[in-house]
Design an enzyme around this catalytic site. Structure first.
Site, PDB file in Angstrom:
ATOM      1  N   HIS A  92     -11.176 -28.739 -19.879  1.00 46.40           N
ATOM      2  CA  HIS A  92      -9.713 -28.837 -19.751  1.00 46.40           C
ATOM      3  C   HIS A  92      -9.330 -29.087 -18.291  1.00 46.40           C
ATOM      4  O   HIS A  92      -8.484 -29.927 -18.004  1.00 46.40           O
ATOM      5  CB  HIS A  92      -9.042 -27.527 -20.200  1.00 46.40           C
ATOM      6  N   LYS A 143      -2.182 -18.705 -35.946  1.00 43.22           N
ATOM      7  CA  LYS A 143      -3.513 -18.415 -35.412  1.00 43.22           C
ATOM      8  C   LYS A 143      -3.499 -17.087 -34.675  1.00 43.22           C
ATOM      9  O   LYS A 143      -2.566 -16.813 -33.924  1.00 43.22           O
ATOM     10  CB  LYS A 143      -3.909 -19.514 -34.409  1.00 43.22           C
ATOM     11  N   ARG A 190     -13.879 -36.121 -26.233  1.00 48.27           N
ATOM     12  CA  ARG A 190     -15.222 -35.836 -25.717  1.00 48.27           C
ATOM     13  C   ARG A 190     -16.269 -36.713 -26.372  1.00 48.27           C
ATOM     14  O   ARG A 190     -17.198 -37.171 -25.734  1.00 48.27           O
ATOM     15  CB  ARG A 190     -15.578 -34.361 -25.972  1.00 48.27           C
ATOM     16  N   SER A 242     -13.487 -24.685 -26.558  1.00 44.96           N
ATOM     17  CA  SER A 242     -13.000 -23.299 -26.506  1.00 44.96           C
ATOM     18  C   SER A 242     -13.612 -22.473 -27.631  1.00 44.96           C
ATOM     19  O   SER A 242     -13.949 -21.307 -27.453  1.00 44.96           O
ATOM     20  CB  SER A 242     -11.479 -23.267 -26.624  1.00 44.96           C
TER      21      SER A 242
HETATM   22  O1  PNS Z   1      -6.199 -27.708 -28.288  1.00 45.81           O
HETATM   23  P1  PNS Z   1      -5.904 -28.148 -29.705  1.00 45.81           P
HETATM   24  O2  PNS Z   1      -5.914 -26.948 -30.612  1.00 45.81           O
HETATM   25  O3  PNS Z   1      -6.824 -29.242 -30.169  1.00 45.81           O
HETATM   26  O4  PNS Z   1      -4.407 -28.749 -29.693  1.00 45.81           O
HETATM   27  C1  PNS Z   1      -3.802 -29.218 -30.868  1.00 45.81           C
HETATM   28  C2  PNS Z   1      -2.301 -29.476 -30.655  1.00 45.81           C
HETATM   29  C3  PNS Z   1      -1.614 -28.240 -30.108  1.00 45.81           C
HETATM   30  C4  PNS Z   1      -2.109 -30.609 -29.680  1.00 45.81           C
HETATM   31  C5  PNS Z   1      -1.712 -29.874 -32.052  1.00 45.81           C
HETATM   32  O5  PNS Z   1      -2.074 -28.917 -33.000  1.00 45.81           O
HETATM   33  C6  PNS Z   1      -0.191 -29.982 -32.020  1.00 45.81           C
HETATM   34  O6  PNS Z   1       0.365 -30.907 -31.468  1.00 45.81           O
HETATM   35  N1  PNS Z   1       0.494 -28.969 -32.604  1.00 45.81           N
HETATM   36  C7  PNS Z   1       1.941 -28.855 -32.598  1.00 45.81           C
HETATM   37  C8  PNS Z   1       2.535 -29.135 -33.978  1.00 45.81           C
HETATM   38  C9  PNS Z   1       2.614 -30.626 -34.228  1.00 45.81           C
HETATM   39  O7  PNS Z   1       3.235 -31.355 -33.497  1.00 45.81           O
HETATM   40  N2  PNS Z   1       1.931 -31.041 -35.302  1.00 45.81           N
HETATM   41  C10 PNS Z   1       1.866 -32.424 -35.696  1.00 45.81           C
HETATM   42  C11 PNS Z   1       0.764 -33.158 -34.943  1.00 45.81           C
HETATM   43  S1  PNS Z   1       0.580 -34.776 -35.540  1.00 45.81           S
END
Ligand code: PNS
Length: 178
Positions: free
Chosen positions: A15, A39, A88, A126
């Protein structure tokens, strides 16, 4: 201005590598931590925010925020023009493509920008950091020292098996080299 949304539970060296890269190509970068009521996190959102603030204090154009709900709504609210995400490996691509295209459907003016972290962090996640730390393994090569300390405070010091001793020695060596 770009947002870098994610869970960051905990923030890893991958990150931070991406934040460094993003801060060089965007005038302003906001690391946006998702408040996800579904979560049960290892670190609270407040803990994660404080940790990322400490780790990024050297970047004048990086700040840390939290958000709830849709990423596109948050991006619109803070007037971001781009969403930064790290890829990645090919295995990340399908999920990231789906998310980027869905976000584009929801907010066509918002662009998703993918960047690759340094290849030696390509296996760091993570989820695996949490798992290794919980089972007493060494994570010094995967997360910054500050996060290693916080993980130790949660789970205790790594157990000294032959494998963990060798890995932490390698991690220390790499940390002093870079
Ligand atoms: O670090 P992560 O868990 O891979 O991040 C995922 C994240 C937070 C970017 C994704 O879950 C997200 O954007 N969540 C917010 C809700 C949302 O917008 N959902 C629709 C995504 S298409």
């Amino acid at each position: 201005m770009a947002i870098y949304p994610g869970s960051f539970d905990p923030p890893t060296k991958g990150h931070l590598d991406l934040i460094a890269r993003g801060s060089r190509i965007f005038d302003e970068l906001v690391v946006a931590i998702l408040r996800n009521p579904e979560k049960a996190p290892l670190f609270s959102v407040e803990e994660r925010k404080e940790m990322i603030e400490l780790l990024t204090s050297g970047y004048k154009n990086v700040r840390v925020d939290t958000f709830e709900g849709l990423t596109v709504d948050y991006a619109t609210r803070v007037r971001a023009t781009a969403v930064l995400r790290g890829i990645r490996a090919i295995s990340d691509y399908e999920y990231e493509l789906q998310m980027a295209l869905m976000n584009r459907k929801l907010q066509p003016s918002l662009e998703t920008v993918f960047m690759m972290p340094a290849e030696h962090y390509s296996y760091v996640s993570s989820r695996l950091v949490r798992e290794i730390a919980a089972m007493g393994g060494p994570v010094g090569a995967l997360v910054p020292g500050l996060i290693e300390q916080r993980l130790r405070a949660k789970f205790g010091a790594p157990k000294k098996s032959k494998a963990t001793a060798a890995a932490s020695k390698r991690g220390r060596k790499r940390n002093t080299q870079s």
